[in-house]
Scaffold this active site. Structure first.
Site, PDB file in Angstrom:
ATOM      1  N   LYS A 137      -9.688   6.156 -31.504  1.00  0.00           N
ATOM      2  CA  LYS A 137      -8.421   6.889 -31.625  1.00  0.00           C
ATOM      3  C   LYS A 137      -7.576   6.401 -32.802  1.00  0.00           C
ATOM      4  O   LYS A 137      -6.942   7.191 -33.483  1.00  0.00           O
ATOM      5  CB  LYS A 137      -7.634   6.752 -30.317  1.00  0.00           C
ATOM      6  CG  LYS A 137      -8.315   7.365 -29.103  1.00  0.00           C
ATOM      7  CD  LYS A 137      -7.482   7.144 -27.849  1.00  0.00           C
ATOM      8  CE  LYS A 137      -8.143   7.753 -26.620  1.00  0.00           C
ATOM      9  NZ  LYS A 137      -9.392   7.047 -26.266  1.00  0.00           N
ATOM     10  N   GLU A 223       1.454   6.188 -27.384  1.00  0.00           N
ATOM     11  CA  GLU A 223       1.861   7.534 -27.767  1.00  0.00           C
ATOM     12  C   GLU A 223       3.070   7.971 -26.947  1.00  0.00           C
ATOM     13  O   GLU A 223       3.290   7.490 -25.825  1.00  0.00           O
ATOM     14  CB  GLU A 223       0.731   8.538 -27.507  1.00  0.00           C
ATOM     15  CG  GLU A 223      -0.498   8.320 -28.345  1.00  0.00           C
ATOM     16  CD  GLU A 223      -1.615   9.258 -27.952  1.00  0.00           C
ATOM     17  OE1 GLU A 223      -2.574   9.373 -28.731  1.00  0.00           O
ATOM     18  OE2 GLU A 223      -1.523   9.876 -26.867  1.00  0.00           O
ATOM     19  N   HIS A 258      -5.480  10.297 -14.898  1.00  0.00           N
ATOM     20  CA  HIS A 258      -5.727  10.694 -16.288  1.00  0.00           C
ATOM     21  C   HIS A 258      -7.168  11.152 -16.494  1.00  0.00           C
ATOM     22  O   HIS A 258      -7.643  11.214 -17.624  1.00  0.00           O
ATOM     23  CB  HIS A 258      -5.405   9.559 -17.265  1.00  0.00           C
ATOM     24  CG  HIS A 258      -4.057   8.954 -17.058  1.00  0.00           C
ATOM     25  ND1 HIS A 258      -2.882   9.652 -17.277  1.00  0.00           N
ATOM     26  CD2 HIS A 258      -3.682   7.726 -16.620  1.00  0.00           C
ATOM     27  CE1 HIS A 258      -1.859   8.867 -16.998  1.00  0.00           C
ATOM     28  NE2 HIS A 258      -2.302   7.700 -16.605  1.00  0.00           N
ATOM     29  N   ARG A 316     -19.314  13.492 -28.740  1.00  0.00           N
ATOM     30  CA  ARG A 316     -20.430  13.604 -27.795  1.00  0.00           C
ATOM     31  C   ARG A 316     -20.294  14.927 -27.064  1.00  0.00           C
ATOM     32  O   ARG A 316     -19.295  15.631 -27.197  1.00  0.00           O
ATOM     33  CB  ARG A 316     -20.361  12.454 -26.773  1.00  0.00           C
ATOM     34  CG  ARG A 316     -18.999  12.369 -26.080  1.00  0.00           C
ATOM     35  CD  ARG A 316     -18.945  11.292 -25.012  1.00  0.00           C
ATOM     36  NE  ARG A 316     -17.596  11.003 -24.567  1.00  0.00           N
ATOM     37  CZ  ARG A 316     -16.907  11.710 -23.684  1.00  0.00           C
ATOM     38  NH1 ARG A 316     -17.440  12.809 -23.162  1.00  0.00           N
ATOM     39  NH2 ARG A 316     -15.691  11.358 -23.324  1.00  0.00           N
TER      40      ARG A 316
END
Length: 772
Positions: A137, A223, A258, A316
């Site tokens: 990320k 974030e 999540h 992927r």
């Protein structure tokens, strides 16, 4: 409109007419291994499956053309599925042309991809260079900031400095709430929402610990957390000729911990313009690095502003890829083989302006071994019966249903693997029909022996707010109280009690069938020699674990077609008040008050106020789960009627325990009208009395102050020191099992004493800590 057929993607062949890729080793397990095996079969490719000790009887091992045993999953060298050298060596020894990584494990590891290429084989995934940049990320966002500043990024901190003071400073700058995310992974691992500054230190420590275990790196990014958000992703595929195409969008906003639970394609909320804009951004990101193979570009969309922000690229194939296949008519695994063989996407003549057409609506639900009512605590054990709805509802197989699963009757749900058991997928011309089909499919899917989220999934689908396309990622957290309730009946306990006659009636019919083949066949199974004894009545006791082991007295009339259901009055409070009595006295008093009194009352015709229910049962089919085993579970399909209400019931039960005192029979009954299975413990009056004797002798009134491990696990942290005073509800330990982190709470107040320390392995049933 008819359902789209799955596109049979062409496989490249050499000048001799042979496939470029002939043999594929699958470096994964479970349902994704089954999925790749299916595509290999369609393309005429030999599939080579690798497996570890827990998977010796797994479905994918049975389905593959060839299998290779890698050893124990917890051996000295660690998990073989994570051993790059071992996997590459195995593929080379078995003359594989390519390796498919599936998802999870090494699927996004650039070193693995590079090692495969260096060994002269093809990696059915993106290039190592693309994976190195986009698979992390932090590096993905840094790259986009430099090379594509027009791509919208969510406000946050992507730096490498990981000390608490720096991260606190950055979180203050971003503004709470913030989301901590593992830099190197996904799937909900290493993620924590932080609402206030004082939660940051603990949340960061937990996220880093989980990230290290799951992905080998503890690095995290921060974030801005968008509270009213949607999780939208765009499926892309790239070839080796520089072409990148979009297979459009999926909505993945229904999440717990999540992690996605329900996905649908297309998103019911996105406008055509926003969908097109997000697809163009996804294609742009793919072309920047010359992306090859299948990948997913993920975005967060602010519902209030309709602005979208780049999250990450999953380099992927993903768990939810089937719904894109169903709405676009493509086989994404076949596309991976095609582009790895050098095929051009332009030659397929299927994509318009870099995008595929999308027809109808598809939904995927993840059936997991977990208990939603206990914060999604995972379960493990044996699946005693697996009967997908495609077998129960034959028309569903060809019309709208698809089951991607790696389990079957007898499968073991292991502590070593994720809790995902099966993916159930439907396609329909409209979203409303897809929802209706999915609810019916889940309700008729028989999964017995393991606690699952089966009822929870139906509650989500049938919740009125799910019909509103504006639902957000807060759907489950905000509606949790209602979602754990049964979606079909308001009083589940009453219905389960009413149907508690099923175990004993099933035993009656089996006994009658056996008697019919023996002498004295005219004697009814309810016959007892002491006909004038007022207590001579046909009765049994049933306990329902789902209702805190509530006990039910089931009393039959002389013909066996009328039954009275009587909840037994024994309560924990009464047991506690009798704790000073001798065990034998307590047992006699309890049995006399709770069973004998009811039976004599009925025998003396004083129980006329207790309603009698007219019941019938027909055994439609019966078989053993394992014909070769004498103690194999018995699987029955039943038609049951209660007071003119008809139920279809699918059961799995242990062989009858006979007359040995204290033994019970376990009977699982899957009832599509309730959308789930219920477990019953069935006793004769004698065996129930004996079972109570054992509990009383063990002094059941004593409160258990020593939490035990409900499954094998590993201690991640001990939060209290020796001698610390624990209060009820305080977290004392954190353990990890089935790739999930769990808190162990104190159930009583007292001084803490740990039996295990950080890093220790704990077996099921062992005491974790004591409170004195």
């Amino acid at each position: 409109m008819d359902r789209l057929p799955t596109l049979q993607c062409p496989q490249l062949r050499n000048r001799s007419g042979d496939p470029v890729i002939k043999r594929v080793l699958i470096a994964n397990r479970g349902e994704i291994a089954c999925r790749v095996i299916t595509t290999c079969w369609r393309l005429g490719i030999t599939s080579i499956a690798v497996f570890t000790e827990p998977d010796e009887t797994a479905l994918y091992v049975k389905q593959a053309d060839q299998v290779v045993f890698l050893g124990a999953i917890n051996g000295p060298a660690g998990n073989p599925h994570l051993n790059i050298d071992l996997l590459v060596k195995t593929a080379h020894e078995h003359q594989a042309d390519a390796i498919h990584p599936g998802y999870g494990y090494l699927s996004e590891n650039d070193e693995f991809a590079r090692a495969i290429e260096n060994a002269g084989m093809k990696f059915l995934g993106p290039s190592p260079e693309s994976m190195a940049v986009l698979g992390n990320k932090r590096s993905a966002k840094d790259y986009l900031l430099k090379h594509a500043p027009e791509v919208p990024l969510i406000p946050g901190y992507n730096g490498s400095e990981q000390n608490l003071s720096r991260l606190t400073e950055e979180a203050d700058r971003i503004g709470y709430p913030v989301l901590i995310k593992a830099s190197a992974g996904g799937g909900g691992k290493g993620m924590r929402i932080i609402h206030e500054r004082n939660q940051l230190a603990d949340g960061l420590a937990r996220a880093q610990s989980e990230a290290k275990r799951s992905f080998g790196s503890s690095d995290c990014i921060i974030e801005k957390y968008v509270e009213r958000s949607k999780h939208i992703e765009i499926q892309i595929v790239g070839d080796t000729h520089g072409q990148v195409v979009s297979l459009l969008d999926r909505e993945c906003s229904i999440q717990r911990r999540h992690q996605k639970v329900i996905e649908e394609a297309p998103s019911p909320w996105l406008s055509a313009d926003l969908r097109k804009s997000m697809s163009k951004t996804a294609i742009q990101i793919g072309k920047l690095l010359g992306y090859t193979s299948a990948g997913t570009v993920e975005f967060i969309v602010d519902v209030d502003t309709a602005k979208y922000y780049f999250l990450e690229v999953n380099t992927r194939i993903q768990v939810e890829h089937p719904i894109t296949e169903e709405t676009t008519g493509t086989d994404i695994v076949a596309l991976q083989v095609y582009v790895a063989s050098g095929g051009s996407l332009d030659d397929l003549n299927y994509f318009r302006d870099g995008m595929s057409p999308q027809v109808g609506h598809a939904i995927e639900c993840r059936l997991c071994a977990e208990d939603p009512s206990r914060d999604f605590y995972p379960d493990l054990g044996t699946i005693q019966r697996w009967t997908p709805a495609s077998e129960v509802l034959p028309t569903s197989r060809n019309e709208y249903a698809r089951f991607d699963t790696g389990v079957h009757t007898g499968s073991q749900i292991s502590v070593h693997f994720d809790s995902l058991m099966a993916k159930i997928i439907v396609w329909a011309p409209t979203r409303s029909r897809a929802i209706a089909y999915m609810a019916k499919l889940i309700a008729h899917t028989v999964c017995i022996g393991i606690r699952s989220n089966q009822s929870f999934l139906q509650s989500c689908l049938l919740q009125a707010k799910f019909r509103d396309p504006e639902y957000t990622t807060s759907f489950i957290p905000n509606l949790m109280t209602s979602l754990i309730k049964n979606p079909y009946v308001s009083q589940l306990d009453e219905t389960l009690q009413l149907l508690s006659f099923i175990p004993s009636m099933l035993q009656q019919q089996r006994a009658a069938s056996d008697l019919g083949r023996q002498r004295f066949s005219r004697i009814p199974p309810s016959f007892k020699n002491q006909r004038k004894d007022p207590a001579n009545i046909q009765a049994s006791v049933v306990q329902i674990p789902l209702l805190s082991n509530k006990a039910i007295l089931v009393v039959w009339s002389t013909g066996g077609h009328s039954v009275k259901i009587i909840p037994i009055s024994a309560t924990e409070k009464k047991e506690n008040s009798d704790a000073r009595l001798k065990p034998s006295v307590r047992l006699a008093r309890e049995y006399n008050d709770d069973i004998s009194a009811h039976i004599r009352r009925l025998s003396n015709h004083n129980g006329l106020d207790i309603p009698a229910h007219r019941v019938t049962m027909q055994i439609l089919s019966s078989r053993k789960a394992n014909q070769a085993s004498s103690d194999s579970w018995i699987l029955d399909d039943l038609s049951v009627t209660v007071d003119a209400q008809r139920y279809t019931v699918y059961t799995a039960c242990t062989p009858s325990p006979g007359t040995e005192p204290g033994l019970q029979q376990e009977v699982y009954a899957h009832i599509p009208a309730l959308g789930t299975a219920v477990k019953y413990h069935s006793f004769s009056l004698l065996s129930y009395g004996e079972s109570r004797r054992r509990l009383v002798a063990a002094d059941a009134a004593v409160i258990d102050k020593s939490p035990k491990a409900s499954m094998p696990c590993k201690v991640l942290s001990v939060l209290k020191k020796e001698g610390d005073v624990l209060k009820v509800g305080e977290i004392a330990m954190v353990v990890e099992s089935m790739k999930m982190e769990m808190n162990i709470l104190a159930t009583t107040e007292g001084k803490f004493s740990a039996k295990f320390q950080k890093g220790d392995a704990v077996q099921e049933g062992q005491v974790l800590f004591t409170v004195t």
